[in-house]
Design a protein around this motif. Structure first.
Motif, PDB file in Angstrom:
ATOM      1  N   LEU A  93      53.762 -37.085   0.607  1.00  0.00           N
ATOM      2  CA  LEU A  93      53.691 -36.405  -0.685  1.00  0.00           C
ATOM      3  C   LEU A  93      52.500 -36.864  -1.509  1.00  0.00           C
ATOM      4  CD1 LEU A  93      57.436 -36.372  -1.762  1.00  0.00           C
ATOM      5  CD2 LEU A  93      55.968 -34.358  -1.632  1.00  0.00           C
ATOM      6  N   LEU A  94      52.038 -38.093  -1.277  1.00  0.00           N
ATOM      7  CA  LEU A  94      50.972 -38.647  -2.108  1.00  0.00           C
ATOM      8  C   LEU A  94      49.721 -37.785  -2.084  1.00  0.00           C
ATOM      9  CD1 LEU A  94      49.771 -40.866  -3.879  1.00  0.00           C
ATOM     10  CD2 LEU A  94      49.235 -42.150  -1.789  1.00  0.00           C
ATOM     11  N   ALA A  95      49.206 -37.492  -0.907  1.00  0.00           N
ATOM     12  CA  ALA A  95      47.974 -36.707  -0.799  1.00  0.00           C
ATOM     13  C   ALA A  95      48.177 -35.303  -1.345  1.00  0.00           C
ATOM     14  CB  ALA A  95      47.506 -36.657   0.648  1.00  0.00           C
ATOM     15  N   LEU A 100      46.844 -31.699  -6.156  1.00  0.00           N
ATOM     16  CA  LEU A 100      47.269 -30.639  -7.073  1.00  0.00           C
ATOM     17  C   LEU A 100      47.150 -31.052  -8.535  1.00  0.00           C
ATOM     18  CD1 LEU A 100      50.532 -29.666  -5.142  1.00  0.00           C
ATOM     19  CD2 LEU A 100      48.491 -28.221  -5.346  1.00  0.00           C
ATOM     20  N   SER A 101      46.727 -32.283  -8.788  1.00  0.00           N
ATOM     21  CA  SER A 101      46.812 -32.870 -10.130  1.00  0.00           C
ATOM     22  C   SER A 101      45.560 -32.650 -10.967  1.00  0.00           C
ATOM     23  CB  SER A 101      47.080 -34.377 -10.025  1.00  0.00           C
ATOM     24  OG  SER A 101      48.273 -34.624  -9.313  1.00  0.00           O
ATOM     25  N   ASP A 102      45.783 -32.518 -12.276  1.00  0.00           N
ATOM     26  CA  ASP A 102      44.684 -32.527 -13.239  1.00  0.00           C
ATOM     27  C   ASP A 102      44.342 -33.947 -13.664  1.00  0.00           C
ATOM     28  OD1 ASP A 102      44.221 -29.596 -13.742  1.00  0.00           O
ATOM     29  OD2 ASP A 102      46.348 -29.703 -14.223  1.00  0.00           O
ATOM     30  N   HIS A 103      45.333 -34.838 -13.567  1.00  0.00           N
ATOM     31  CA  HIS A 103      45.092 -36.252 -13.861  1.00  0.00           C
ATOM     32  C   HIS A 103      46.145 -37.068 -13.129  1.00  0.00           C
ATOM     33  CE1 HIS A 103      42.635 -38.895 -16.524  1.00  0.00           C
ATOM     34  NE2 HIS A 103      43.567 -39.757 -16.184  1.00  0.00           N
ATOM     35  N   VAL A 104      45.717 -38.168 -12.536  1.00  0.00           N
ATOM     36  CA  VAL A 104      46.619 -39.076 -11.838  1.00  0.00           C
ATOM     37  C   VAL A 104      46.691 -40.380 -12.629  1.00  0.00           C
ATOM     38  CG1 VAL A 104      47.047 -40.396  -9.731  1.00  0.00           C
ATOM     39  CG2 VAL A 104      46.122 -38.068  -9.585  1.00  0.00           C
ATOM     40  N   LEU A 105      47.906 -40.801 -12.950  1.00  0.00           N
ATOM     41  CA  LEU A 105      48.121 -42.060 -13.647  1.00  0.00           C
ATOM     42  C   LEU A 105      48.735 -43.056 -12.669  1.00  0.00           C
ATOM     43  CD1 LEU A 105      49.505 -40.751 -17.045  1.00  0.00           C
ATOM     44  CD2 LEU A 105      47.320 -41.896 -16.679  1.00  0.00           C
ATOM     45  N   VAL A 106      48.128 -44.238 -12.600  1.00  0.00           N
ATOM     46  CA  VAL A 106      48.565 -45.274 -11.664  1.00  0.00           C
ATOM     47  C   VAL A 106      49.095 -46.458 -12.463  1.00  0.00           C
ATOM     48  CG1 VAL A 106      47.893 -46.710  -9.700  1.00  0.00           C
ATOM     49  CG2 VAL A 106      46.725 -44.520 -10.099  1.00  0.00           C
ATOM     50  N   PRO A 107      50.417 -46.554 -12.632  1.00  0.00           N
ATOM     51  CA  PRO A 107      50.974 -47.703 -13.353  1.00  0.00           C
ATOM     52  C   PRO A 107      50.855 -48.967 -12.516  1.00  0.00           C
ATOM     53  CG  PRO A 107      52.524 -45.851 -13.302  1.00  0.00           C
ATOM     54  CD  PRO A 107      51.465 -45.584 -12.288  1.00  0.00           C
ATOM     55  N   ILE A 108      50.377 -50.039 -13.133  1.00  0.00           N
ATOM     56  CA  ILE A 108      50.224 -51.320 -12.441  1.00  0.00           C
ATOM     57  C   ILE A 108      50.704 -52.431 -13.374  1.00  0.00           C
ATOM     58  CG2 ILE A 108      48.559 -53.013 -11.564  1.00  0.00           C
ATOM     59  CD1 ILE A 108      46.872 -50.779 -10.504  1.00  0.00           C
ATOM     60  N   LEU A 128      38.966 -38.956  -1.168  1.00  0.00           N
ATOM     61  CA  LEU A 128      38.831 -37.532  -1.474  1.00  0.00           C
ATOM     62  C   LEU A 128      37.500 -37.240  -2.161  1.00  0.00           C
ATOM     63  CD1 LEU A 128      42.446 -36.757  -2.770  1.00  0.00           C
ATOM     64  CD2 LEU A 128      41.426 -36.007  -0.618  1.00  0.00           C
ATOM     65  N   ASP A 129      37.062 -38.161  -3.002  1.00  0.00           N
ATOM     66  CA  ASP A 129      35.806 -37.959  -3.719  1.00  0.00           C
ATOM     67  C   ASP A 129      34.612 -38.059  -2.778  1.00  0.00           C
ATOM     68  OD1 ASP A 129      34.394 -37.799  -6.421  1.00  0.00           O
ATOM     69  OD2 ASP A 129      33.530 -39.628  -5.577  1.00  0.00           O
ATOM     70  N   ARG A 130      34.619 -39.061  -1.900  1.00  0.00           N
ATOM     71  CA  ARG A 130      33.461 -39.297  -1.028  1.00  0.00           C
ATOM     72  C   ARG A 130      33.409 -38.357   0.166  1.00  0.00           C
ATOM     73  NH1 ARG A 130      32.132 -45.759  -0.444  1.00  0.00           N
ATOM     74  NH2 ARG A 130      31.497 -46.106  -2.603  1.00  0.00           N
ATOM     75  N   LYS A 131      34.565 -38.097   0.768  1.00  0.00           N
ATOM     76  CA  LYS A 131      34.584 -37.350   2.023  1.00  0.00           C
ATOM     77  C   LYS A 131      34.777 -35.852   1.828  1.00  0.00           C
ATOM     78  CE  LYS A 131      34.208 -41.063   4.568  1.00  0.00           C
ATOM     79  NZ  LYS A 131      32.986 -41.343   5.348  1.00  0.00           N
ATOM     80  N   ALA A 132      35.521 -35.476   0.795  1.00  0.00           N
ATOM     81  CA  ALA A 132      35.830 -34.054   0.608  1.00  0.00           C
ATOM     82  C   ALA A 132      35.188 -33.463  -0.640  1.00  0.00           C
ATOM     83  CB  ALA A 132      37.347 -33.858   0.559  1.00  0.00           C
ATOM     84  N   GLY A 133      34.531 -34.308  -1.440  1.00  0.00           N
ATOM     85  CA  GLY A 133      33.918 -33.812  -2.663  1.00  0.00           C
ATOM     86  C   GLY A 133      34.922 -33.379  -3.708  1.00  0.00           C
ATOM     87  N   ILE A 134      36.144 -33.908  -3.615  1.00  0.00           N
ATOM     88  CA  ILE A 134      37.205 -33.573  -4.573  1.00  0.00           C
ATOM     89  C   ILE A 134      37.350 -34.736  -5.546  1.00  0.00           C
ATOM     90  CG2 ILE A 134      39.639 -32.981  -4.855  1.00  0.00           C
ATOM     91  CD1 ILE A 134      39.607 -31.985  -1.957  1.00  0.00           C
ATOM     92  N   PRO A 226      34.698 -42.625  -9.715  1.00  0.00           N
ATOM     93  CA  PRO A 226      35.592 -42.688  -8.566  1.00  0.00           C
ATOM     94  C   PRO A 226      36.254 -44.051  -8.459  1.00  0.00           C
ATOM     95  CG  PRO A 226      33.464 -41.777  -7.945  1.00  0.00           C
ATOM     96  CD  PRO A 226      33.321 -42.299  -9.343  1.00  0.00           C
ATOM     97  N   ALA A 227      37.479 -44.088  -7.932  1.00  0.00           N
ATOM     98  CA  ALA A 227      38.164 -45.356  -7.743  1.00  0.00           C
ATOM     99  C   ALA A 227      37.343 -46.253  -6.819  1.00  0.00           C
ATOM    100  CB  ALA A 227      39.541 -45.110  -7.119  1.00  0.00           C
TER     101      ALA A 227
END
Length: 241
Positions: A93-95, A100-108, A128-134, A226-227
């Protein structure tokens, strides 16, 4: 209007608490919210089932990687916000949800184990940013922070995230009894009996600031670096505590 996903592959990172605070504050501001509870523990769904009727809120549960795309596309045209609470485990489900997200929040939380779970999400965003340009906007939200003290572990996590140019919300989610009581009593934060006490008011102010910052990011469409700007930070995070 917007799809916001809460993701960390380690359980207990504060995902559902953050998702519930965001949802109930959005309802307080008269937005219509659909929550997709993808966590097999169903903590959000259990809260919803015990809560009073909320006409502007619906909760979808028992979703899977093959069905989540259809559900999100349908719901985002019907509701102001779609909020996805992902499992605290590695999941297909993660990918799907992140894409599908407009923003991803990562609680740590301020610990190396939580950082590792968040690192897996940030790695996926980087891939996703480096390999798929997303390029998917994303932020880390520090959770369960002791409002009275800043631990050495938390300082180390904050420093390392900053060094890697990972966007961190200015507003951490504090460790407060009122946030736990929301689940125990199946009520929104503002409907708790102690909401007007000094402690309750601090909890409400914390939630307000957190939600306002999220809304600003989503509405302005702010894109973050990018992360993991250049390298993984896991080796350092594993020894930060």
């Amino acid at each position: 209007m917007a799809v916001i996903t809460f993701a960390n592959t380690k359980g207990g990172a504060g995902k559902t608490t953050a998702a519930l605070l965001l949802t109930t504050e959005l309802l307080h501001r008269n937005y219509r919210v659909c929550v997709i509870d993808a966590d097999p523990q169903r903590w959000f769904s259990k809260w919803y089932e015990g809560a009073s009727l909320m006409p502007r809120l619906t909760v979808e549960t028992y979703v899977s990687a093959p069905t989540i795309q259809k559900i999100v596309h349908e719901r985002r045209s019907q509701w102001d916000f779609v909020i996805i609470d992902l499992p605290g485990i590695q999941s297909p489900l993660l990918a799907s949800a992140v894409g599908l997200s407009d923003h991803v929040l990562v609680p740590i939380q301020g610990s190396s184990m939580d950082a590792q779970g968040g690192a897996q999400v940030l790695d996926l965003l980087r891939y996703l940013d480096r390999k798929a340009g997303i390029s998917i906007p994303h932020s880390v939200v520090l959770s369960r922070v002791n409002p009275a003290i800043t631990t050495r572990s938390m300082q180390a996590v904050q420093r390392l995230l900053s060094e890697q140019q990972i966007h961190v919300l200015d507003t951490p989610i504090a460790e407060r009894g009122a946030f736990r009581e929301m689940f125990d009593l199946h009520r929104p934060l503002r409907k708790l009996d102690g909401a007007l006490t000094a402690s309750g008011e601090k909890a409400v102010l914390n939630a307000e600031a957190f939600v306002q910052e999220v809304l600003t990011l989503v509405k302005t469409g702010v894109k973050q670096p990018p992360a993991y700007a250049q390298t993984r930070i896991m080796p350092e995070l594993e020894t930060a505590a």
